[in-house]
Design a protein around this motif. Structure first.
Motif: not given
Ligand SMILES: Nc1nc2c(ncn2[C@@H]2O[C@H](COP(=O)(O)OP(=O)(O)OP(=O)(O)O)[C@@H](O)[C@H]2O)c(=O)[nH]1
Ligand SMILES: [Mg+2]
Ligand SMILES: [Zn+2]
Length: 289
Positions: A24-33, A35-41, A45-54
């Motif tokens: 959702r926000r392209n400043l977010l760096q999402v990588v393999s491994g 855990r994300v807060d997301w919702e299916p579309v 397909d789906g949308v990632i809203n946030a990345v959980e603390p690593r």
């Protein structure tokens, strides 16, 4: 959980279904491994809203010298080397520092043991002894001769691990051996350059049958550490740690300061000259190459 990070971001739900997601926000760096807060579309397909603390994050510097995450929430980093392509001890040292700074356990794996000459103390074999001597886990494997694979499987059980190293050392081959039903494309080692073709282009997470996850990553020619201070780097060389704080100067960088405990340990033969040279090169370059 994010299982693939390349052109598309693939998210796996608890049932094991995959969704191609946008962030959702392209400043977010999402990588393999991650855990994300997301919702299916829809169904795929789906949308990632946030990345959980690593818990952990393996980082590197990109070509513009920006610190980038490579993978998240990994327990163990398998640094893979081989007799071919030519062994690069400085590259292994950089990965070891990255693992230490990430808070993940490194394991040095020399694959293609079938190509080692048992008569000579050739580089990767000698390197294993060097790393074992300073307390790192080491493993010798051969996909071709099917040796060391059981020990590797044991080391991987019930943890999340990532395979890193030069292109062509056999990272994908090891995963194929552990998960034969997968049949990931494997590169041919071109004889002309001794350099493997970059067949793996996306960082991908696989589930292991005995429990645990294994992430394959694209091979590198170069691995540059993300932003680090000399103190970070010194901590990244685990055999330096007993001496840190014993130098005359509190902020000693262990370069040419007088009464340096790290240099004294090197002169006594407790710290290897080669490892100290790697550290010095990293402090001086601060870019990792
Ligand atoms: N002799 C020998 N060759 C091997 C072994 N394991 C892999 N190879 C060969 O090494 C080459 C490169 O293997 P890959 O598995 O694609 O290497 P990689 O590390 O995944 O390479 P990238 O994806 O480019 O990073 C292939 O030709 C493999 O068949 C081994 O144990 N012994
Ligand atoms: Mg590969
Ligand atoms: Zn010092």
């Amino acid at each position: 959980m994010v299982v693939n990070y390349g052109k598309a971001v693939l998210v796996e739900d608890d049932a094991g279904c995959l969704y191609r997601c946008v962030v959702r926000r392209n400043l977010l760096q999402v990588v393999s491994g991650d855990r994300v807060d997301w919702e299916p579309v829809g169904a795929t397909d789906g949308v990632i809203n946030a990345v959980e603390p690593r818990h952990t994050v393996l980082q590197r510097a990109d070509s513009a010298n920006r610190t980038r995450a490579l993978a998240a929430n990994i327990d163990q980093i398998l640094i893979v080397a081989a007799p071919q392509p030519a062994h690069d001890a400085f590259l292994i040292d950089r990965y070891l520092v990255a693992a230490e700074l990430a808070g993940a356990t490194p394991l040095v794996v020399v694959n293609k043991s079938d190509l080692l000459d048992p008569q000579s103390a050739d580089a990767p074999g000698g390197a294993l002894r060097e790393y074992a001597a300073i307390g790192y886990g080491t493993l010798l494997t051969s996909v071709r001769e099917d040796s060391g694979i059981d020990k590797l499987a044991q080391a991987l059980a019930n943890r999340t691990s990532i395979l890193v190293g030069q292109s062509g050392v056999g990272k994908s081959s090891l995963i194929n051996r552990l998960l034969p039903e997968l049949d990931i494309l494997i590169g041919k080692l071109s004889d002309a350059s001794g350099q493997g073709r970059h067949t793996t282009t996306a960082t991908t997470l696989y589930h292991l049958p005995q429990g645990g996850n294994l992430i394959d990553s694209p091979g590198v020619r170069d691995f540059r550490l993300g932003e680090t201070t000399p103190a970070d780097l010194a901590r990244g060389f685990r055999e330096f740690r007993p001496y840190l704080g014993l130098c005359r100067f509190q902020d000693c960088r262990h370069l040419s300061e007088p009464d340096c405990a790290v240099k004294a340990a090197m002169r006594k033969g407790v710290i290897s000259e080669r490892r100290l040279a790697s550290y010095t090169q990293l402090v001086n370059g601060r870019i990792g190459s």
